[in-house]
Design a protein around this motif. Structure first.
Motif, short mmCIF file in Angstrom:
data_model
loop_
_atom_site.label_atom_id
_atom_site.label_comp_id
_atom_site.label_asym_id
_atom_site.label_seq_id
_atom_site.Cartn_x
_atom_site.Cartn_y
_atom_site.Cartn_z
N UNK A 24 10.47 1.21 -14.75
CA UNK A 24 9.57 2.30 -14.39
C UNK A 24 9.23 2.27 -12.91
N UNK A 25 9.03 1.06 -12.36
CA UNK A 25 8.72 0.95 -10.93
C UNK A 25 9.90 1.44 -10.09
N UNK A 26 11.11 1.08 -10.50
CA UNK A 26 12.30 1.54 -9.77
C UNK A 26 12.46 3.05 -9.86
N UNK A 27 12.20 3.60 -11.05
CA UNK A 27 12.31 5.05 -11.23
C UNK A 27 11.26 5.78 -10.41
N UNK A 28 10.04 5.23 -10.39
CA UNK A 28 8.98 5.86 -9.60
C UNK A 28 9.32 5.82 -8.11
N UNK A 29 9.85 4.70 -7.66
CA UNK A 29 10.20 4.58 -6.24
C UNK A 29 11.29 5.57 -5.85
N UNK A 30 12.24 5.80 -6.75
CA UNK A 30 13.36 6.69 -6.42
C UNK A 30 12.99 8.16 -6.48
N UNK A 31 11.90 8.48 -7.19
CA UNK A 31 11.50 9.89 -7.34
C UNK A 31 10.25 10.24 -6.55
#
Length: 247
Positions: free
Chosen positions: A156-163
């Motif tokens: 989730x942290x990676x997805x949030x960072x990418x979006x």
């Protein structure tokens, strides 16, 4: 939740957290109105235990909520004497209804319970496809202490960072193992969400819907419930704590 609790390992007592100096000094969360709240929950019940109060705050403000259920929690018991998927799905519907969130969108992702860590990259891609820049992504803290929780948090942290979405990590099992006076938790990144008496009461009522987790299994006599009373007390507080990373 899939975490072994036994009579010799009830974890940090809630009384120790109630007198924790660092916990008492956690500042309030700065709320900026998101377009939507997207909750990533490893197992049925984690979204209520870790963020049931925050979800009520969002709902009361008219913010749409989407719950992404990563697993069905089908391995929470060693020898289940019932259909765990069906039972836990029904418990979740009841719990969300008790929170007043019965009409919120909930999507099952179907990852294998207990093995999310083997699929972090795939999960991160799935989550990135669901997030937008103005969303608030709420998921377990990346170091919560359960393999599925930590994997969901990392994805989730990676997805949030990418979006460009804002990320908050909730705590579930960290309350079990962390030192209330030590540095196990990243206190500088922790933020508190205070709950009204009504919200706290509704959260406690909602937690009560997960009877498969709070009562011992008939097929395993002598084994404690997954969520015995000493564990549940940690989630009856009039506030919730989140770790805000990458901000």
């Amino acid at each position: 939740m899939n975490f072994v609790v036994d009579a010799d390992n009830l974890g940090t007592p809630e009384s120790a957290w109630q007198t924790s100096s660092p916990l008492a000094c956690v500042p309030p969360l700065e709320w900026s109105e998101p377009r939507r709240v997207v909750v990533v929950t490893p197992h049925p019940d984690d979204e209520v235990l870790g963020a049931g109060g925050l979800l009520q705050v969002a709902f009361d403000r008219g913010v749409p909520i989407e719950i992404l259920a990563v697993t069905d929690g089908e391995r929470s018991h060693r020898q289940p004497d019932f259909d765990l998927r069906a039972v836990r799905a029904a418990e979740t519907r009841e719990a969300l209804g008790r929170l007043g969130l019965g009409r919120s969108t909930r999507r099952r992702l179907g990852f294998p319970d207990g093995m999310v860590a083997a699929h972090v990259d795939v999960l991160a891609n799935v989550l990135a496809g669901s997030l937008r820049r103005d969303d608030l992504c709420v998921a377990p803290w990346v170091s919560d202490g359960h393999p599925d929780h930590d994997a969901c948090g990392r994805a989730a942290l990676a997805a949030a960072a990418s979006t460009g979405a804002r990320f908050l990590g909730f705590l579930v099992w960290a309350w079990h193992w962390a030192d209330p006076e030590g540095t196990d938790l990243p206190w500088d990144e922790c933020r508190r969400v205070d709950l009204s008496r009504r919200a706290a009461a509704r959260k406690r009522w909602s937690i009560g819907a997960f009877t498969s987790q709070s009562r011992p299994s008939a097929s395993s006599p002598g084994e404690l419930a997954v969520l015995p009373p000493d564990v549940l007390r940690r989630f009856y507080r009039p506030f919730e704590v989140f770790v805000e990373e990458g901000r």
